[in-house]
Each structure stands twice: as structure tokens, then as C-alpha cells.
Design an enzyme around this catalytic site. Structure first.
Site, short mmCIF file in Angstrom:
data_model
loop_
_atom_site.label_atom_id
_atom_site.label_comp_id
_atom_site.label_asym_id
_atom_site.label_seq_id
_atom_site.Cartn_x
_atom_site.Cartn_y
_atom_site.Cartn_z
N ARG A 275 -24.07 21.65 95.54
CA ARG A 275 -23.44 22.96 95.69
C ARG A 275 -24.29 23.87 96.59
O ARG A 275 -23.76 24.70 97.31
CB ARG A 275 -23.15 23.63 94.34
CG ARG A 275 -22.18 24.80 94.48
CD ARG A 275 -21.80 25.42 93.15
NE ARG A 275 -20.65 24.81 92.52
CZ ARG A 275 -19.37 25.12 92.81
NH1 ARG A 275 -19.09 26.04 93.72
NH2 ARG A 275 -18.38 24.52 92.19
N GLU B 64 -18.80 33.05 87.89
CA GLU B 64 -20.03 32.99 88.68
C GLU B 64 -20.03 33.86 89.94
O GLU B 64 -21.06 34.44 90.27
CB GLU B 64 -20.32 31.54 89.09
CG GLU B 64 -20.62 30.62 87.93
CD GLU B 64 -20.53 29.17 88.36
OE1 GLU B 64 -19.41 28.68 88.57
OE2 GLU B 64 -21.58 28.53 88.51
N1 MTE Z 1 -20.33 35.40 80.68
C1 MTE Z 1 -20.94 35.54 79.49
N2 MTE Z 1 -20.75 36.67 78.80
N3 MTE Z 1 -21.74 34.57 78.98
C2 MTE Z 1 -21.99 33.40 79.67
O1 MTE Z 1 -22.71 32.53 79.19
N4 MTE Z 1 -21.54 32.11 81.72
C3 MTE Z 1 -21.19 32.18 83.14
C4 MTE Z 1 -19.87 32.92 83.31
N5 MTE Z 1 -19.87 34.15 82.58
C5 MTE Z 1 -21.37 33.23 80.94
C6 MTE Z 1 -20.51 34.27 81.40
C7 MTE Z 1 -21.08 30.88 83.78
S1 MTE Z 1 -22.47 30.14 84.34
C8 MTE Z 1 -19.87 30.28 83.99
S2 MTE Z 1 -19.76 28.81 84.82
C9 MTE Z 1 -18.62 30.86 83.51
O2 MTE Z 1 -18.83 32.09 82.81
C10 MTE Z 1 -17.94 29.86 82.58
O3 MTE Z 1 -16.79 30.35 82.03
P1 MTE Z 1 -15.37 30.34 82.77
O4 MTE Z 1 -15.28 29.03 83.48
O5 MTE Z 1 -14.42 30.47 81.68
O6 MTE Z 1 -15.40 31.47 83.71
N1 HPA Z 2 -20.49 23.61 88.91
C1 HPA Z 2 -20.95 23.77 87.67
N2 HPA Z 2 -21.24 22.81 86.87
C2 HPA Z 2 -21.09 21.57 87.32
C3 HPA Z 2 -20.61 21.31 88.60
C4 HPA Z 2 -20.29 22.40 89.44
O1 HPA Z 2 -19.86 22.26 90.59
N3 HPA Z 2 -20.58 19.99 88.75
C5 HPA Z 2 -21.04 19.47 87.60
N4 HPA Z 2 -21.33 20.41 86.73
MO1 MOS Z 3 -21.92 27.76 84.96
S1 MOS Z 3 -23.74 27.53 85.88
O1 MOS Z 3 -21.19 26.53 86.00
O2 MOS Z 3 -22.21 26.99 83.49
#
Ligand code: MTE
Ligand code: HPA
Ligand code: MOS
Length: 757
Positions: free
Chosen positions: A304, A706
């Protein structure tokens, strides 16, 4: 629509792992971690520890009935060390005792004799010694060697990027208990219940169907529990397997900070070439990822980084090579952005350096090179529905960028020892797991006889509000009130083979699965209603809990319809399966179409630096963000605010300090500082770019988790700009995090060296 968890959270009624009532006779576990970052284990003496009253068992690698292996992508990580340790804190033994206190006390009494070996902590040194986790990868486009000749300006530089501690409020932990016939149920604080199930099955040497993993919610994950929850869950399950008793393992904060991996530090070299009119013609970079002692998710994170190494820009000629370096630090892991932020930080540094060299504002270079419709990314995908320009234009207008810059200039003219700075961070983040196979999800939806609805998916609620979104989607699809919908815990017996909730895809993947399941249910129900009402199906709909005929209310309510459907023996359960269409990636060519879509945005950050102390204040954050058609703007705005502050913390105050021997010095909250309410920006103003949103986003509501993290990067460059207006001799230094100590040094440095060609 508020987050359905809001009241539970503020009243303390929400249940986390540590709130699950324990069964009588529950034992507690503590981890014995390595004292050294690199050493041979000569001897493990458990005699003293075992004598302590209340100690039930001390588990070593030799007690593992299955494989001593927890590596997910590469099988290179032991659950418990055997003959050698590769990072400080690496688990060697698990003490199981009648209480947490006894377990922890006994853990300190386990005596390990080591023969110290020389640790490697620097990724460049690791690369020199050929200590690589995977072979290097290169993404490229155009003809870089030829392109340099066409460049008017060529600039080189070096970048250092620090890691980041996740600091989820709830530390890693699991609670395992035996059912009958060797079946074990595990509550785990994990983003990846299937990964936990698989790991336990491997460690215990039992089939996956004997392991059930259940997750109600996490007190934060941020990527830190995508992979690394598995080892701790395996320890609890192993202890249950061996003792036959329920076992709970919750890491104390100190252990969590010491043992678990963090965001990857990177070191990088770049070379950037521009034309007279500020077009970036060529970009070359070498990235050294500090992977830590085992692969964990580093290979995927490296990938990534490469995907995002040209940021939001179209660069016709590129060559970016990335090395995943094996060092004696805890295995670094997923963290919001998953390597993307590091790739973007390097290109932004290159742009800043080029701007300094040419004598223009970095914003002019940023603007001149933003992606346009149909531009090709380095990895072969073409940019569609590009909102890069729209975001920066709207941001410039709404927040009056010209005035902002002017008032900073004025401020700097009128203040000798306080200087302001501004920087912009354009955002382009690809949505989908970069590993195509992971882009799938399932949902199990039951409608009960009373009309209430139960939803299970593979999504993990970690504070990001995915459960609220799933409830909304269900209610919307079925035409019923959200009060009828219950989103249940994530459980491997209800929904199997789940991808972790990560890559910001939780709502998209699981939401689509819910959409598929609920639309099948709705179709069946409409057919029942058509029979009842004696009309054709296409005239009917379900709205506000009533069946409507050509938009007009009928006497048939949702509740009655469900009763009738059940009497007619219609299935009121459905399983939806979703796999993202279109996407693919060919690793042999490093080309493909890996992302369902991209998220765009523009962040503007202004800061003020105290030029006597080196301290600074993040003043204002202005954002135009491309939400698509947000299904929950309150939650999405919360995600933006949280992410941007986390991003600012990463590049400013959050400094991980290791000593030369690879021992973590910043191992508590007194030495590792994260943004608090006093440090947070005075204002965060975020407006939505009005757009339709892409088809592949659930209900056209773009992934949010993210992407906004990246805006925080602007804080680094804003501070650099402020330093420069105090100390014109300062040459931009790309050494993140930019702590007040570093700011102070740079305010008074006389370094005029400019590494340009
Ligand atoms: N928001 C909160 N409050 N707590 C979390 O741990 N994780 C982040 C983001 N927002 C997180 C957060 C990360 S790293 C990701 S990948 C996404 O939430 C995952 O959730 P989603 O795929 O439902 O957005
Ligand atoms: N993003 C987050 N988590 C992951 C990914 C990615 O692209 N691939 C494998 N785990
Ligand atoms: Mo988020 S770093 O893809 O859990």
C-alpha cells in the site's frame, strides 16, 4: 441518526471484553516477555514462579499441542519463543493463575537466562545485511531514465518517518472458555475474528469448527488488532485447552506498549524532477520499511505504501522501490492508512524540497500536478470520478486561501518570536483491500415472527460506527424503523470466513452483503403481500413499516405481513454474499485495477510556532472532504475529526524512542505523548464536497475510516514553513515527528546545505 452506541458509551453500559461476566473458576493469564531485543535463550527456570500459591500452570513452547506458529502472511512468527528472541517483549511463557495479580507477580519470577546478541534496529542497516522480510518490490511507469534529461529542476533528499503507538483505549485481550467435546468459545478484542479462529486452530491442532470467536465491540483497534490480537487470543485458548478452565488474558498497558507492534517507521531517499512550469516529470524513491522481527502484515503494508507513493499526483515517469526490512523491534503492523501515509509523506517531502529549491510555494507544485480524469496511476488503474481539483478549489474559495496566506504573512511580519505557517495536504486514497481476495463479506439476516430483525455480519464495531450504518442500511432496505433492527456481535459461527474489518471497507463490504440479504427478503415479502392484496408485485413497496400500493398506504402492516409470511412457510432468513466486482491486481506486472474507487479531499492546516521555546500550536484545520453521499454525516464527521488529530499527532508529538539495544523507552503515557484536548486544533472545519458518490460504495456513501488521517501530514509542513520564516537559513528537514525539541534546533540551525543537483 446518532451512533446507536452513544448512550451506552456515555453511561458506561457498553460491554467491552473486560465487562463480560466471568464464569466461576476463571483463571487469569500473564505474559512473560523477553528482556532483550536479540538473544539466545540459554535456560528458562520456572521453579520459583511455579511455587507461588495460586499459580496453576506455566506454559512454554513445548506445551503447544499444534504448531508454534502465528504468522498470517508468512509463517515466521512463533507464539512462544523457543531458542532465540528477536525483540524486547517477545512472549516466552504464559503464566496461568487464580488471579490476575498472582499471574503477573509470577510472570516476573520466571527466570530466563540469555546470551545477548547484537540487535539491528535501523532498516537501512538491516537492508545492508540482507535482512529482508520479503524480496523488494518496484512500481514504475513511463521511462524514468530518459525523463531526467527533460527536467529543468532536479532535487534529491532523505526522509525519516517515525512509527506510532495505536493507543486504543482497550488493550489487547481475550477470554476463552471450554464448552463440550473440546469446543472452545473465545471472546477476543480483535478486528479479525476469522484470523483469531484460524490461529487458535493451528496452535491447538484442532479443526476450525471447534473454535468459536465472538466479538461485541472493541475499545478501538486502529489496525493494531487486525493481526496482533490473534497471538493473545491463542494464548488464552491454549491455556484453556491445557487447564480445561476458562482463562482470561488482558494486557496491562505497559505490556501492550512493549510487546505489540506499531505503525512502521520508514526511511527513504527521493529524487524529483520538474519542468519549468512546475510539472513533475520524474519521481524516483527508495523506501526502507522498518518491519520489526516478523512479517506480520508488513508485506501488505509495503504494497500500500507503493500504491500511494505518488500521492494525489499524476507523474508520468516513476520508479519506486520498497524494502521490507527485518529488525529487532516488535513486528510492526497495520495502523490507519496501512503504509499509505508513509508513501504520501515522502512525495510531499519531495514537493516541499523542490518548492524550496525553485523558490515557489509548494501549493503551486501540488496544484500543477493533481490527478485529472483518466490519468494513469503507477499501478495501471485509471483515475475515474476524480475530485482532486474540485476539493482544492472549493477549499480555496470556502476558506479563502488567499486571505489565509496574507494574514499569515502579516502575522509573521509583525511578530518576531512567534511565527505562523500554513500547508495543504491533498488526499487520494484507494478503497479496497489491496489483496483482491479479501474483498468479500457475508451477512446473515433473520426476521423474527414479531417483525423484529436480527443482523449478523463480519464487521467489527471498534468505535467507527459500522453497526449504526449496518442498522441504517437494514432499516432503509426493508422500509422499517431502525428500532426493529438489532446488529449482533460478530461471531464466527454465524458469519464465517470473514475478512478483518480494515482497509476502511467495513461498511462497504458488509453493508453490500446486508443489502443483498435484505433485498432478497424484501422480494419474498412483497410476493406474499401481492397475494394478500391481490395486486402485482411491482406496484408494491414497504415504507414506514406499511405495505404501500403505488405509493399509497394499505391496511397491511409490516408486522402482519411477517405473520402471514411465516404461516405461508416463507423463509424469513437470508444469507447475503458480496464480492467487490471489477478489481484485480497482477503482482508479476505490478499492474491492475486494485481499488473499487478513490476518496479525495483537501486539508489546510495553520500553525503558530513559539520561536523561543520551539513549542507550537495547531491553530486551524480546514477540510473539504469527498464523502460521496454520506449515509451518516455525524459519524463520518467524527471519523474525520478523530483521524486528522491522530494524523497530526503522528507527525508532531508522538515520538517512539528505542535505545540502541532495541528497548522501548517511551513505554508509558508519561513518555509517549498523544494529542489531548489542549493540543487539539482550535478549529476543525470540514465541509462536504457535493457529489453523487460512486456506485461501488454502499448507497454511494464513501469509505471514511482511514483517508482523513492523511490531512494531518499538513501540520508537519506548516511547522516547517513557520520555522523558515523565523530562520531563513533553515533548509527543510524531513524528520518526523517534528517534536518541539527538533523545532527548537531547526529554528536556530545555520545549516545551508542543500542536497540538489
Ligand atoms: N475509529 C474508531 N473510533 N476506532 C478505530 O479503531 N479504526 C480505523 C477507522 N476508524 C478506528 C476508527 C481504521 S484503521 C479502519 S481501517 C476503519 O476505521 C475500519 O472501520 P470501517 O472499515 O468500518 O471504516
Ligand atoms: N488495508 C488494510 N488492511 C489490510 C489490507 C489493506 O489493504 N490488506 C490486508 N490487510
Ligand atoms: Mo485499518 S489500518 O485498515 O485496520
Amino acid at each position: 441518526m446518532k451512533n446507536i452506541d452513544t448512550v451506552g458509551h456515555v453511561t458506561g453500559k457498553s460491554v467491552y471484553l473486560d465487562d463480560i461476566p466471568t464464569i466461576a473458576g476463571t483463571l487469569h493469564a500473564a505474559v512473560v516477555g523477553s528482556e532483550f531485543a536479540h538473544a539466545k535463550i540459554i535456560n528458562i527456570n520456572i521453579n520459583e514462579a511455579a511455587k507461588i500459591e495460586g499459580v496453576v500452570k506455566i506454559i512454554l513452547h513445548s506445551d503447544i499441542p499444534g504448531e508454534n506458529q502465528i504468522g498470517g502472511i508468512i509463517e515466521d512468527e512463533m507464539l512462544l519463543a523457543e531458542h532465540e528472541v528477536h525483540y524486547q517483549g517477545q512472549p516466552i511463557a504464559v503464566v496461568v493463575a487464580e488471579s490476575e495479580r498472582i499471574a503477573r507477580r509470577a510472570a516476573h519470577m520466571v527466570k530466563v537466562t540469555y546470551e545477548e546478541l547484537a540487535p539491528v534496529t535501523n532498516p537501512r542497516e538491516a537492508k545492508e545485511k540482507s535482512l529482508l522480510l520479503i524480496p523488494p518490490r518496484t512500481f514504475s511507469m513511463g521511462n524514468i531514465d530518459e525523463a531526467w534529461r527533460k527536467c529543468k529542476h532536479i532535487v534529491n533528499g532523505t526522509v525519516e518517518i517515525g512509527g506510532q503507538e495505536h493507543l486504543y483505549i482497550e488493550t489487547q485481550g481475550a477470554y476463552a472458555y471450554p464448552m463440550e467435546g473440546g469446543y472452545i468459545r473465545v471472546h477476543s478484542s480483535t478486528q479479525g475474528p476469522t484470523a483469531v479462529q484460524k490461529t487458535i486452530s493451528k496452535v491447538l491442532g484442532v479443526p476450525m469448527h471447534l473454535i468459536e470467536v465472538d466479538v461485541v465491540r472493541l475499545g478501538g483497534g486502529f489496525g493494531g488488532k487486525e493481526d496482533q490480537a490473534s497471538g493473545f487470543a491463542a494464548m488464552a485458548a491454549l491455556a484453556t485447552h491445557i487447564t480445561g478452565k476458562p482463562v482470561k488474558l488482558v494486557l496491562p498497558r505497559h505490556d501492550d506498549m512493549r510487546i505489540t507492534g506499531k505503525r512502521h517507521p520508514y526511511s527513504a531517499d527521493f529524487k524529483i524532477g520538474l519542468s519549468d512550469d512546475l510539472k513533475i516529470l520524474a519521481y524516483e524513491a527508495t523506501l526502507y520499511q522498518n518491519g520489526g522481527a516478523a512479517a506480520d502484515l508488513s508485506p501488505a503494508i509495503l504494497e500500500r505504501t507503493l500504491f500511494h507513493s505518488t500521492g494525489s499526483y499524476f507523474i508520468p515517469n516513476t520508479r519506486v522501490t520498497a524494502y521490507s526490512c527485518k529488525t529487532n523491534l516488535p513486528p510492526n503492523t497495520a495502523f490507519r492508512g496501512f503504509g499509505g501515509p508513509q508513501g504520501m509523506f515522502v512525495i510531499e517531502s519531495a514537493i516541499a524540497k523542490a518548492a524550496e529549491h525553485i523558490g515557489v510555494d509548494a501549493i503551486d507544485i501540488q496544484k500543477a500536478n493533481l490527478l485529472k480524469e483518466n490519468d494513469e496511476f503507477q499501478y495501471g488503474q485509471r483515475a475515474e470520478n476524480v475530485n482532486a481539483h474540485k476539493c482544492i478549489e472549493l477549499a480555496s474559495n470556502k476558506f479563502n486561501l488567499v486571505n489565509l496566506k496574507k494574514s499569515i504573512e502579516n502575522y509573521n511580519k509583525n511578530n518576531k518570536y512567534s511565527k505562523s505557517g500554513l500547508a495543504i495536504m491533498p488526499l487520494c486514497f484507494g478503497i479496497s483491500f489491496t489483496n483482491t481476495a479479501m474483498n468479500q463479506a457475508r451477512a446473515l439476516v433473520h426476521i423474527y415472527q414479531d417483525g423484529s430483525v436480527s443482523v449478523s455480519t463480519g464487521a467489527i464495531e471498534m468505535g467507527q460506527g459500522v453497526n449504526t450504518k449496518l442498522a441504517q442500511i437494514t432499516a432503509l432496505m426493508l422500509g422499517i424503523s431502525i428500532q426493529r433492527v438489532k446488529v449482533h456481535s460478530t461471531n464466527t459461527t454465524r458469519v464465517a470466513n470473514t475478512s478483518p474489518t480494515a482497509a476502511s471497507t467495513g461498511a462497504d463490504l458488509n453493508g453490500h452483503a446486508v443489502r443483498i440479504a435484505t433485498s432478497a427478503l424484501k422480494k419474498r415479502l412483497i410476493s406474499v403481500a401481492a397475494q394478500e392484496l391481490g395486486c402485482s408485485e411491482d406496484e408494491l413497496n414497504i415504507e414506514n413499516e406499511t405495505i404501500t400500493l403505488n405509493g399509497k398506504i394499505t391496511h397491511l402492516s409490516w408486522q402482519n405481513l411477517i405473520k402471514k409470511a411465516h404461516l405461508k412457510r416463507i423463509a424469513l432468513t437470508e444469507n447475503g454474499h458480496y464480492a467487490t466486482p471489477i478489481i484485480y491486481f497482477d503482482k508479476t506486472k505490478e499492474k491492475g485495477h486494485p481499488f473499487a474507487y478513490h476518496v479525495y479531499g483537501t486539508g489546510i492546516i495553520t500553525v503558530t510556532v513559539d520561536c523561543l521555546r520551539g513549542t507550537y500550536c495547531i491553530d486551524d484545520v480546514y477540510i473539504v472532504h469527498d464523502f460521496g453521499n454520506s449515509i451518516n454525516s455525524i459519524i463520518d464527521l467524527g471519523q474525520v475529526e478523530g483521524a486528522v488529530v491522530q494524523g497530526i499527532g503522528w507527525v508532531t508529538m508522538e515520538e517512539l524512542a528505542f535505545d540502541k539495544k532495541g528497548k522501548l523507552l517511551s513505554n508509558s503515557l508519561s513518555t509517549y505523548k498523544v494529542p489531548d484536548i489542549f493540543f487539539a486544533p482550535k478549529t476543525i472545519e470540514c465541509i462536504a464536497l457535493p457529489t453523487e458518490g460512486p456506485n461501488l460504495a454502499i448507497l454511494r456513501s464513501k469509505a471514511i475510516g482511514e483517508p482523513p488521517f492523511m490531512y494531518g501530514i499538513a501540520a508537519f509542513f506548516a511547522i516547517q514553513n513557520a520555522i523558515k520564516s523565523f530562520n531563513p537559513k533553515h533548509r527543510f528537514k524531513f524528520d518526523s515527528p517534528l517534536t518541539p525539541e527538533k523545532v527548537l534546533m531547526q529554528l536556530y540551525s545555520k545549516d545551508e546545505t542543500d542536497i540538489t543537483k
